[in-house]
Every structure is written in C-alpha cells, then in structure tokens.
Design a protein around this motif. Structure first.
Motif, PDB file in Angstrom:
ATOM      1  N   TRP A  36     -51.160  10.199  -5.320  1.00  0.00           N
ATOM      2  CA  TRP A  36     -51.839   9.280  -4.410  1.00  0.00           C
ATOM      3  C   TRP A  36     -52.472  10.067  -3.275  1.00  0.00           C
ATOM      4  N   ILE A  38     -53.218   9.667   0.703  1.00  0.00           N
ATOM      5  CA  ILE A  38     -52.692   8.890   1.830  1.00  0.00           C
ATOM      6  C   ILE A  38     -53.828   8.691   2.831  1.00  0.00           C
ATOM      7  N   PRO A  39     -54.094   7.465   3.276  1.00  0.00           N
ATOM      8  CA  PRO A  39     -55.154   7.248   4.259  1.00  0.00           C
ATOM      9  C   PRO A  39     -54.948   8.122   5.498  1.00  0.00           C
ATOM     10  N   GLU A  42     -52.522   7.397   8.271  1.00  0.00           N
ATOM     11  CA  GLU A  42     -51.091   7.420   7.943  1.00  0.00           C
ATOM     12  C   GLU A  42     -50.586   8.819   7.590  1.00  0.00           C
ATOM     13  N   ALA A  49     -47.472   3.383   7.895  1.00  0.00           N
ATOM     14  CA  ALA A  49     -47.383   2.004   7.398  1.00  0.00           C
ATOM     15  C   ALA A  49     -47.081   2.044   5.898  1.00  0.00           C
ATOM     16  N   ASP A  51     -47.069  -0.148   3.573  1.00  0.00           N
ATOM     17  CA  ASP A  51     -47.965  -0.917   2.710  1.00  0.00           C
ATOM     18  C   ASP A  51     -49.269  -0.183   2.410  1.00  0.00           C
ATOM     19  N   ARG A  52     -49.612   0.854   3.180  1.00  0.00           N
ATOM     20  CA  ARG A  52     -50.838   1.627   2.956  1.00  0.00           C
ATOM     21  C   ARG A  52     -50.584   2.926   2.193  1.00  0.00           C
ATOM     22  N   PHE A  53     -49.341   3.317   2.082  1.00  0.00           N
ATOM     23  CA  PHE A  53     -49.010   4.622   1.516  1.00  0.00           C
ATOM     24  C   PHE A  53     -49.346   4.736   0.034  1.00  0.00           C
ATOM     25  N   GLU A  55     -51.718   2.767  -1.609  1.00  0.00           N
ATOM     26  CA  GLU A  55     -52.933   2.021  -1.964  1.00  0.00           C
ATOM     27  C   GLU A  55     -54.024   2.861  -2.612  1.00  0.00           C
ATOM     28  N   CYS A  56     -54.018   4.179  -2.482  1.00  0.00           N
ATOM     29  CA  CYS A  56     -55.091   5.035  -3.016  1.00  0.00           C
ATOM     30  C   CYS A  56     -54.572   5.883  -4.178  1.00  0.00           C
TER      31      CYS A  56
END
Length: 148
Positions: A36, A38-39, A42, A49, A51-53, A55-56
């Motif tokens: 993944w 990470i944005p 973050e 966060a 919930d964002r970890f 997502e990509c």
C-alpha cells in the motif's frame, strides 16, 4: 511482537496476482505479499488515521523464483516484481492477523520507526507465509536513506 530496523540483504521476488485478498490467508496459499501507499498526511504522523492507511492499495503477489532462475526466463506476460534489498523498519508476529490487527501492526511499525528517529517511506508491505508449522505476518516499511 518485535519492532526493529532490518537490512534486507537480497531482494525477495514475487509474481503479481491481483486476485489475492490480503486478509484471507490460508497456509495452502504459500508466501504472499501486499503493498500500500500511505497518504502523505499520514505517512509521517505519530497518530495516523487508521481509516486512510489502507486506502491506496498498490499490488499483490505470490513468491517467485529470482529473475536469474531459468524457471522464469522468457516468462513473457508474468509480471514479476521485488521487495528490494535495503533498509526497512520491520515487525513479525507468528500468527496470521486479521485486517484490524494487521492495520494496527502497520501503524505500530510507523510509530516506533518515528520514535527511533527513522524516516519511513510512504508505503508498506504486508507479507504472509507459513513457517515452522505456523502462520506468520510481517510488516516491512522502507526507510529513507540517511543523508550527510
């Protein structure tokens, strides 16, 4: 659980398989890896966060022989990639963690790396394997090279 810097001396090779699910591992699946990004907001946060970890999502793969191995020469359409040699912040648990626990481990790796003043790259790898009769969950977080 142990968390520490790790120098991976040789790359690990994988064949891309986008049909794999990161949180439904069975020993029959063999060695798997997932990655993944990470944005940015973050990636260096001491309290990211959750919930964002995840997502990509980048990719999924199965263990493959190295590129010098004749078994894959002329592999053609087989998309091979590697977990490159280099410095990582690493953790391993001798059990197969579910989604929530895997995410928690990835976040702990980030927190400990930052606490120890390392600068992790904005991606992480989740590796699943079966070893010594037990499932294993590993997190690899690449570290940025040190500059003088």
């Amino acid at each position: 659980m142990s968390l520490f810097p790790l120098r991976l001396a040789a790359p690990l090779f994988y064949q891309r398989d986008d049909s794999l699910e990161p949180f439904s591992y069975t020993p029959a699946a063999g060695e798997l890896i997932f990655a993944w990004t990470i944005p940015a907001a973050e990636a260096l946060s001491i309290e990211p966060a959750p919930d964002r970890f995840l997502e990509c999502f980048l990719l999924a793969g199965r263990a493959a022989p190295g590129p010098a191995d004749p078994a894959i020469s002329g592999a053609g359409d087989k998309a091979l990639f590697e977990l490159p040699r280099g410095m990582y912040f690493f953790s391993q648990i001798r059990e197969i963690l579910d989604r929530e626990a895997s995410l928690g481990l990835a976040i702990e790796v980030q927190k400990e790396a930052l606490w120890q003043r390392f600068l992790p790259e904005p991606r992480f790898y989740l590796r699943r394997l079966f070893e010594d009769g037990r499932g294993v969950t590993q997190i690899f977080r690449p570290l940025r090279p040190a500059h003088d």
